[in-house]
Design a protein around this motif. Sequence first.
Motif, mmCIF file in Angstrom:
data_model
loop_
_atom_site.group_PDB
_atom_site.id
_atom_site.type_symbol
_atom_site.label_atom_id
_atom_site.label_comp_id
_atom_site.label_asym_id
_atom_site.label_seq_id
_atom_site.Cartn_x
_atom_site.Cartn_y
_atom_site.Cartn_z
ATOM 1 N N MET A 232 -2.442 12.172 -7.568
ATOM 2 C CA MET A 232 -1.226 11.403 -7.283
ATOM 3 C C MET A 232 -0.559 11.064 -8.597
ATOM 4 N N ASP A 233 0.690 11.531 -8.766
ATOM 5 C CA ASP A 233 1.401 11.222 -10.007
ATOM 6 C C ASP A 233 2.627 10.351 -9.766
ATOM 7 N N GLU A 234 2.835 9.946 -8.503
ATOM 8 C CA GLU A 234 4.025 9.159 -8.177
ATOM 9 C C GLU A 234 3.797 8.356 -6.907
ATOM 10 N N ILE A 235 4.296 7.125 -6.908
ATOM 11 C CA ILE A 235 4.507 6.410 -5.657
ATOM 12 C C ILE A 235 6.012 6.210 -5.545
ATOM 13 N N PHE B 148 4.551 8.997 -1.641
ATOM 14 C CA PHE B 148 3.851 9.322 -2.877
ATOM 15 C C PHE B 148 4.038 10.797 -3.164
ATOM 16 N N GLY B 149 3.765 11.170 -4.393
ATOM 17 C CA GLY B 149 3.797 12.572 -4.797
ATOM 18 C C GLY B 149 2.406 13.001 -5.188
ATOM 19 N N TYR C 109 0.850 -1.186 0.000
ATOM 20 C CA TYR C 109 0.000 0.000 0.000
ATOM 21 C C TYR C 109 0.887 1.237 0.000
ATOM 22 N N ALA C 110 0.730 2.073 -1.013
ATOM 23 C CA ALA C 110 1.453 3.339 -1.054
ATOM 24 C C ALA C 110 0.822 4.347 -0.101
ATOM 25 N N LEU C 111 -0.471 4.204 0.139
ATOM 26 C CA LEU C 111 -1.210 5.120 1.000
ATOM 27 C C LEU C 111 -2.384 4.376 1.602
ATOM 28 N N LEU C 112 -2.654 4.616 2.871
ATOM 29 C CA LEU C 112 -3.841 4.082 3.533
ATOM 30 C C LEU C 112 -4.739 5.246 3.928
ATOM 31 N N TYR C 113 -6.033 5.062 3.762
ATOM 32 C CA TYR C 113 -6.994 6.105 4.114
ATOM 33 C C TYR C 113 -7.257 6.116 5.621
#
Length: 176
Positions: A125-128, A99-100, A10-14
């Motif tokens: 989001m354009d990058e992990i 992430f970016g 997971y790059a990001l978790l909510y």
Amino acid sequence: MPSPGKLTGYALLYNVLSADRGGYRARFAPGSIKYPEDGDVRALYGHSELALLGRVSSGTLQLQDDGTGIKFALDLPDTTVGRDVAELVRRKDIVGCSFGIWSITKSSWVVEDDIEIQDYGQCVMDEITITGNPSFPQSSVRLIEPDQPDPGTPSTTPRRNMAALALADIELQAVA
């Protein structure tokens, strides 16, 4: 040459708080992450453009917003950087992602339990990035060795089809 493996996680978790970002913490709500209009998101090592690991447009990076967060699967390249990243994840020197983001809208600030929190409403989001120092320590990355069975790859939904799928989901909910 064979790939040094595949990274998943997971790059990001909510709905989780970031580490301290200099006096405040950050949080993302489900549905707050969008992708660039062309749908192309890159995977980097350490936020460096010189350490490109894959991208959606080439089919080497797959992303899935599963309601928990942004899940990813990345086919590592057989390059010096790809092999180095595989080894660092294998040794657990790298255990997370970052992430970016850009084009942030609908952001708000709240205070909870004496912690100032920036809640991100919508952003692109354009990058992990694979990193040893993630802002969100809840992010994850693991290596699937080339000889290991793949437990499943997130499906990548091209951006142009996302609106149609959302509309179909709304229509299905209305019928149910």
